[in-house]
Design a protein around this motif. Structure first.
Motif, PDB file in Angstrom:
ATOM      1  N   SER A 364       0.853  -1.189   0.000  1.00 19.01           N
ATOM      2  CA  SER A 364       0.000   0.000   0.000  1.00 19.01           C
ATOM      3  C   SER A 364       0.890   1.242   0.000  1.00 19.01           C
ATOM      4  O   SER A 364       2.113   1.140   0.111  1.00 19.01           O
ATOM      5  N   ALA A 365       0.251   2.407  -0.099  1.00 14.41           N
ATOM      6  CA  ALA A 365       1.023   3.660  -0.172  1.00 14.41           C
ATOM      7  C   ALA A 365       2.045   3.797   0.966  1.00 14.41           C
ATOM      8  O   ALA A 365       3.214   4.103   0.707  1.00 14.41           O
ATOM      9  N   PRO A 366       1.675   3.550   2.241  1.00 16.34           N
ATOM     10  CA  PRO A 366       2.699   3.683   3.297  1.00 16.34           C
ATOM     11  C   PRO A 366       3.869   2.729   3.095  1.00 16.34           C
ATOM     12  O   PRO A 366       5.022   3.082   3.380  1.00 16.34           O
ATOM     13  N   GLY A 367       3.603   1.522   2.596  1.00 14.62           N
ATOM     14  CA  GLY A 367       4.674   0.560   2.332  1.00 14.62           C
ATOM     15  C   GLY A 367       5.621   1.076   1.260  1.00 14.62           C
ATOM     16  O   GLY A 367       6.856   0.968   1.369  1.00 14.62           O
ATOM     17  N   LYS A 368       5.048   1.667   0.212  1.00 11.48           N
ATOM     18  CA  LYS A 368       5.885   2.215  -0.870  1.00 11.48           C
ATOM     19  C   LYS A 368       6.715   3.386  -0.358  1.00 11.48           C
ATOM     20  O   LYS A 368       7.888   3.545  -0.707  1.00 11.48           O
ATOM     21  N   PHE A 369       6.096   4.221   0.477  1.00  9.68           N
ATOM     22  CA  PHE A 369       6.830   5.348   1.064  1.00  9.68           C
ATOM     23  C   PHE A 369       8.020   4.845   1.877  1.00  9.68           C
ATOM     24  O   PHE A 369       9.116   5.401   1.811  1.00  9.68           O
ATOM     25  N   ALA A 370       7.784   3.795   2.671  1.00 12.03           N
ATOM     26  CA  ALA A 370       8.853   3.259   3.524  1.00 12.03           C
ATOM     27  C   ALA A 370      10.021   2.801   2.645  1.00 12.03           C
ATOM     28  O   ALA A 370      11.188   3.131   2.910  1.00 12.03           O
ATOM     29  N   ALA A 371       9.701   2.077   1.577  1.00  9.11           N
ATOM     30  CA  ALA A 371      10.764   1.613   0.677  1.00  9.11           C
ATOM     31  C   ALA A 371      11.448   2.804   0.017  1.00  9.11           C
ATOM     32  O   ALA A 371      12.682   2.824  -0.151  1.00  9.11           O
ATOM     33  N   GLY A 372      10.665   3.814  -0.346  1.00 11.81           N
ATOM     34  CA  GLY A 372      11.225   5.019  -0.979  1.00 11.81           C
ATOM     35  C   GLY A 372      12.248   5.699  -0.080  1.00 11.81           C
ATOM     36  O   GLY A 372      13.313   6.134  -0.537  1.00 11.81           O
ATOM     37  N   LEU A 373      11.930   5.755   1.213  1.00  9.32           N
ATOM     38  CA  LEU A 373      12.862   6.376   2.166  1.00  9.32           C
ATOM     39  C   LEU A 373      14.147   5.574   2.295  1.00  9.32           C
ATOM     40  O   LEU A 373      15.237   6.138   2.405  1.00  9.32           O
ATOM     41  N   VAL A 374      14.010   4.252   2.280  1.00  8.33           N
ATOM     42  CA  VAL A 374      15.203   3.416   2.379  1.00  8.33           C
ATOM     43  C   VAL A 374      16.087   3.674   1.146  1.00  8.33           C
ATOM     44  O   VAL A 374      17.301   3.866   1.265  1.00  8.33           O
ATOM     45  N   PHE A 375      15.485   3.735  -0.031  1.00  8.41           N
ATOM     46  CA  PHE A 375      16.287   4.015  -1.239  1.00  8.41           C
ATOM     47  C   PHE A 375      16.961   5.381  -1.150  1.00  8.41           C
ATOM     48  O   PHE A 375      18.131   5.530  -1.488  1.00  8.41           O
ATOM     49  N   ALA A 376      16.200   6.395  -0.701  1.00  8.17           N
ATOM     50  CA  ALA A 376      16.796   7.736  -0.589  1.00  8.17           C
ATOM     51  C   ALA A 376      18.003   7.679   0.341  1.00  8.17           C
ATOM     52  O   ALA A 376      19.075   8.218   0.039  1.00  8.17           O
ATOM     53  N   GLY A 377      17.834   7.002   1.486  1.00  9.02           N
ATOM     54  CA  GLY A 377      18.932   6.885   2.446  1.00  9.02           C
ATOM     55  C   GLY A 377      20.123   6.156   1.828  1.00  9.02           C
ATOM     56  O   GLY A 377      21.279   6.575   1.984  1.00  9.02           O
ATOM     57  N   LEU A 378      19.821   5.079   1.087  1.00  8.41           N
ATOM     58  CA  LEU A 378      20.915   4.313   0.470  1.00  8.41           C
ATOM     59  C   LEU A 378      21.698   5.162  -0.538  1.00  8.41           C
ATOM     60  O   LEU A 378      22.914   5.038  -0.671  1.00  8.41           O
ATOM     61  N   PRO A 465      30.957  11.839   7.175  1.00  7.84           N
ATOM     62  CA  PRO A 465      29.937  11.863   8.229  1.00  7.84           C
ATOM     63  C   PRO A 465      28.608  12.454   7.748  1.00  7.84           C
ATOM     64  O   PRO A 465      27.536  12.023   8.176  1.00  7.84           O
ATOM     65  N   TYR A 466      28.671  13.430   6.842  1.00 10.28           N
ATOM     66  CA  TYR A 466      27.432  14.053   6.359  1.00 10.28           C
ATOM     67  C   TYR A 466      26.548  13.030   5.637  1.00 10.28           C
ATOM     68  O   TYR A 466      25.383  12.846   5.960  1.00 10.28           O
ATOM     69  N   PHE A 467      27.136  12.366   4.635  1.00 11.08           N
ATOM     70  CA  PHE A 467      26.339  11.390   3.867  1.00 11.08           C
ATOM     71  C   PHE A 467      25.883  10.236   4.768  1.00 11.08           C
ATOM     72  O   PHE A 467      24.753   9.759   4.652  1.00 11.08           O
ATOM     73  N   LEU A 468      26.752   9.803   5.676  1.00 13.84           N
ATOM     74  CA  LEU A 468      26.373   8.687   6.553  1.00 13.84           C
ATOM     75  C   LEU A 468      25.235   9.090   7.488  1.00 13.84           C
ATOM     76  O   LEU A 468      24.254   8.358   7.632  1.00 13.84           O
ATOM     77  N   ALA A 469      25.344  10.269   8.098  1.00 16.96           N
ATOM     78  CA  ALA A 469      24.331  10.665   9.087  1.00 16.96           C
ATOM     79  C   ALA A 469      22.965  10.859   8.432  1.00 16.96           C
ATOM     80  O   ALA A 469      21.958  10.295   8.879  1.00 16.96           O
ATOM     81  N   VAL A 470      22.922  11.644   7.340  1.00 17.23           N
ATOM     82  CA  VAL A 470      21.625  11.908   6.704  1.00 17.23           C
ATOM     83  C   VAL A 470      21.058  10.607   6.112  1.00 17.23           C
ATOM     84  O   VAL A 470      19.866  10.301   6.253  1.00 17.23           O
ATOM     85  N   GLY A 471      21.915   9.818   5.474  1.00 14.83           N
ATOM     86  CA  GLY A 471      21.478   8.547   4.894  1.00 14.83           C
ATOM     87  C   GLY A 471      20.921   7.627   5.966  1.00 14.83           C
ATOM     88  O   GLY A 471      19.871   7.002   5.794  1.00 14.83           O
ATOM     89  N   PHE A 472      21.605   7.589   7.104  1.00 13.45           N
ATOM     90  CA  PHE A 472      21.193   6.734   8.216  1.00 13.45           C
ATOM     91  C   PHE A 472      19.797   7.144   8.719  1.00 13.45           C
ATOM     92  O   PHE A 472      18.926   6.308   8.909  1.00 13.45           O
ATOM     93  N   VAL A 473      19.586   8.441   8.911  1.00 18.63           N
ATOM     94  CA  VAL A 473      18.274   8.920   9.386  1.00 18.63           C
ATOM     95  C   VAL A 473      17.166   8.454   8.436  1.00 18.63           C
ATOM     96  O   VAL A 473      16.121   7.951   8.857  1.00 18.63           O
ATOM     97  N   SER A 474      17.417   8.589   7.151  1.00 17.71           N
ATOM     98  CA  SER A 474      16.392   8.234   6.183  1.00 17.71           C
ATOM     99  C   SER A 474      16.105   6.721   6.200  1.00 17.71           C
ATOM    100  O   SER A 474      14.943   6.295   6.197  1.00 17.71           O
ATOM    101  N   VAL A 475      17.172   5.915   6.229  1.00 17.64           N
ATOM    102  CA  VAL A 475      16.975   4.463   6.243  1.00 17.64           C
ATOM    103  C   VAL A 475      16.240   4.049   7.522  1.00 17.64           C
ATOM    104  O   VAL A 475      15.276   3.277   7.477  1.00 17.64           O
ATOM    105  N   VAL A 476      16.664   4.598   8.649  1.00 16.48           N
ATOM    106  CA  VAL A 476      16.032   4.219   9.919  1.00 16.48           C
ATOM    107  C   VAL A 476      14.557   4.626   9.915  1.00 16.48           C
ATOM    108  O   VAL A 476      13.673   3.843  10.280  1.00 16.48           O
ATOM    109  N   PHE A 477      14.271   5.837   9.447  1.00 20.23           N
ATOM    110  CA  PHE A 477      12.875   6.254   9.414  1.00 20.23           C
ATOM    111  C   PHE A 477      12.071   5.345   8.477  1.00 20.23           C
ATOM    112  O   PHE A 477      10.928   4.991   8.764  1.00 20.23           O
ATOM    113  N   GLY A 478      12.682   4.954   7.368  1.00 25.29           N
ATOM    114  CA  GLY A 478      12.023   4.032   6.438  1.00 25.29           C
ATOM    115  C   GLY A 478      11.681   2.716   7.122  1.00 25.29           C
ATOM    116  O   GLY A 478      10.579   2.174   6.953  1.00 25.29           O
TER     117      GLY A 478
END
Ligand code: GLU
Ligand code: ASP
Length: 496
Positions: A364-378, A465-478
């Motif tokens: 569903s839409a929330p599931g797609k959003f979660a995956a989208g955030l993981v990709f953004a973080g990656l 550290p910049y890419f790791l920190a922001v990427g990490f936040v996005s993956v974790v939120f995903g």
């Protein structure tokens, strides 16, 4: 007359009006993204190199807050169209302001022209963008099944303009090879010409193919309401003037503090909207449950857009300072990398359209959003690799790192952007339809407002550290969002 006979299929099976809106928005986005592709460099390049000599951190912060304002002003544009001018006139006025915004930058007036241009383009885009999209929706009757395909074509037009501009505008800035170095004003002139083409399309095509209904406001403001509205607007303007005056008195009126102020507004405004909708008597209980479901999706969208929009800031700096600017004998400019985002959208859209039509038990839409955030973080974690492998002192790395990063984030965009647009309209309470659409753009604005703050910590020496920190936040939120999918879906009360 029967419906079938009424059906206008003149533009690839779609109404003829779509062609007008498609080309108008294609040229408008050409001007916007072409300008953005060179603006960062224009701001921080030394004066002897044709730039303004602003320091790099401030320039990056201005890029983000500018991007935030452009989507924040849509709130006013949507309102003016609904209640005062009607979509047609609002878009026209917006387009003219945008063109003058680009013209301002094409003239050699330095920093005053920069701020004049930002003001014109922020207001102009706020008037134009939400209302062009709304007019696309207005081309179809509620039961017309071509609507989704129509929107896909429209989004394709946006990205076509956005893909060509990062080649054309930087090429104009370098005089198509006629001169050495950059004359940024020549580049901005091409952006202005692009916007001029948009206006021609719009005026000529609009007269013939857009409905007369779009000439009038849908819910015209009553005389009795006018006083209330004027009072509120005056209070808003006075409040901001007082804050600015206070800052000035305290000797704190700096670009940094104005950026801080806008960041606060961009975060506070959506919170205010949520509170209004959740406490409104006009919103039913089921509708409120849907608004609650929208809160985590909104936060997810803000994080996603924060990363996506940083492509024209953080990744642009990486392209300029850390990337080898040729593949074999093929040389290119740092600004050209901006083509990758829209290019991957054009390539990936048909893949995802097919995927969604074939996949029976799709998330569903929330599931797609979660995956989208993981990709953004990656896509961000991926950008930590070149320095981790080669070290930052090693100088420049292969352009394929950026190509890879953009490819990953654009998979995320396919999971967030079209899904988000559609779920936003479906979760909207009846009486807040157009405000909900503004909320969608506010997510992008909030993401970029946060960027305006955090981007200050980015430089070649802090990239890991910049890419790791922001990427990490996005993956974790995903991942957190993944665990919340069922709950959110329940709150959506029948919408998938
Ligand atoms: N990049 C897109 C555009 O220019 C989308 C922005 C958004 O939906 O927030 O239209
Ligand atoms: N992907 C962006 C928007 O859809 C375009 C860009 O950033 O160039 O459409």
């Amino acid at each position: 007359m029967s419906k079938e006979r009424n059906l206008d299929t003149a533009f690839f099976g779609q109404p003829r009006g779509l062609s007008t809106l498609f080309f108008t928005e294609m040229w408008e986005r050409f001007s916007y993204y072409g300008m953005r592709a060179i603006l960062l460099f224009y701001m921080y390049y030394a004066i002897k190199d044709g730039g303004l000599g602003i320091n790099q951190t401030t320039a990056a912060s201005i890029m983000s807050i500018y991007g935030s304002l452009v989507y924040l002003s849509g709130v006013v544009g949507g309102w003016l169209s609904d209640r005062v001018w009607g979509a047609r006139r609002t878009v026209l006025i917006g387009g003219i302001l945008i063109m003058f915004g680009h013209i301002a930058l094409s003239l050699p007036f330095g920093i005053p022209a920069l701020f004049a241009s930002i003001a014109l383009i922020v207001v102009g885009t706020g008037l134009l963008k939400p209302n062009v999209s709304e007019m696309v929706g207005g081309l179809y009757s509620p039961e017309d099944r071509r609507r989704d395909a129509g929107f896909s074509m429209f989004v394709f037009g946006i990205n076509l303009g956005a893909a060509v501009a990062p080649w054309a505008v930087p090429a104009a800035a370098s005089g198509f090879g006629l001169w050495h170095g950059n004359n940024f004003h020549a580049g901005f002139s091409l952006a202005a010409i692009g916007m001029f083409f948009a206006l021609i399309q719009y005026v000529i095509g609009g007269r013939k193919y857009l409905s007369d209904a779009s000439l009038y406001p849908q819910d015209p403001i009553e005389k009795s309401e006018l006083n209330k509205v004027i009072t509120r607007a005056v209070i808003g303007v006075v409040a901001i003037a007082i804050i600015l005056a206070l800052l000035a008195v305290l000797g704190q009126l700096s670009i940094a503090n104005i950026i801080n102020l806008i960041t606060i507004i961009a975060i506070a405004l959506p919170i205010y909207y949520f509170v209004i909708m959740l406490t409104s008597k006009k919103v039913t209980k089921t509708e409120k449950s849907r608004v609650v479901a929208y809160i985590p999706l909104f936060i997810a969208a803000a994080i996603f857009w924060g990363i996506e929009e940083s492509g024209s800031v953080v990744l642009a700096l990486f392209a300029e300072q850390r990337t080898v600017l040729h593949i074999g004998g093929w040389h290119f400019a740092a600004a050209n990398f901006q083509t990758l985002n829209p290019l991957f959208i054009m390539i990936l859209t048909p893949v995802f359209v097919t995927l969604w039509s074939k996949w029976k038990n799709q998330p569903s839409a929330p599931g797609k959003f979660a995956a989208g955030l993981v990709f953004a973080g990656l896509s961000y974690l991926f950008m930590a690799l070149p320095a981790l492998i080669h070290g930052t002192t090693a100088g420049r790395v292969s352009p394929f790192w950026l190509v890879g990063s953009w490819f990953i984030v654009e998979i995320g965009e396919m999971l967030v952007s079209p899904i988000g647009l559609s779920v936003t309209t479906r979760l909207a309470p009846k009486t807040y339809k157009s405000q909900m659409m503004s909320m969608w753009f506010m997510a992008d604005a909030a993401g970029q407002a946060v960027n305006a703050q955090i981007v200050k910590f980015y430089s070649s020496s802090t990239e890991v550290p910049y890419f790791l920190a922001v990427g990490f936040v996005s993956v974790v939120f995903g991942i957190i969002l993944m665990f919340m999918v069922k709950k959110i879906h329940g709150l959506m009360a029948g919408i998938d």
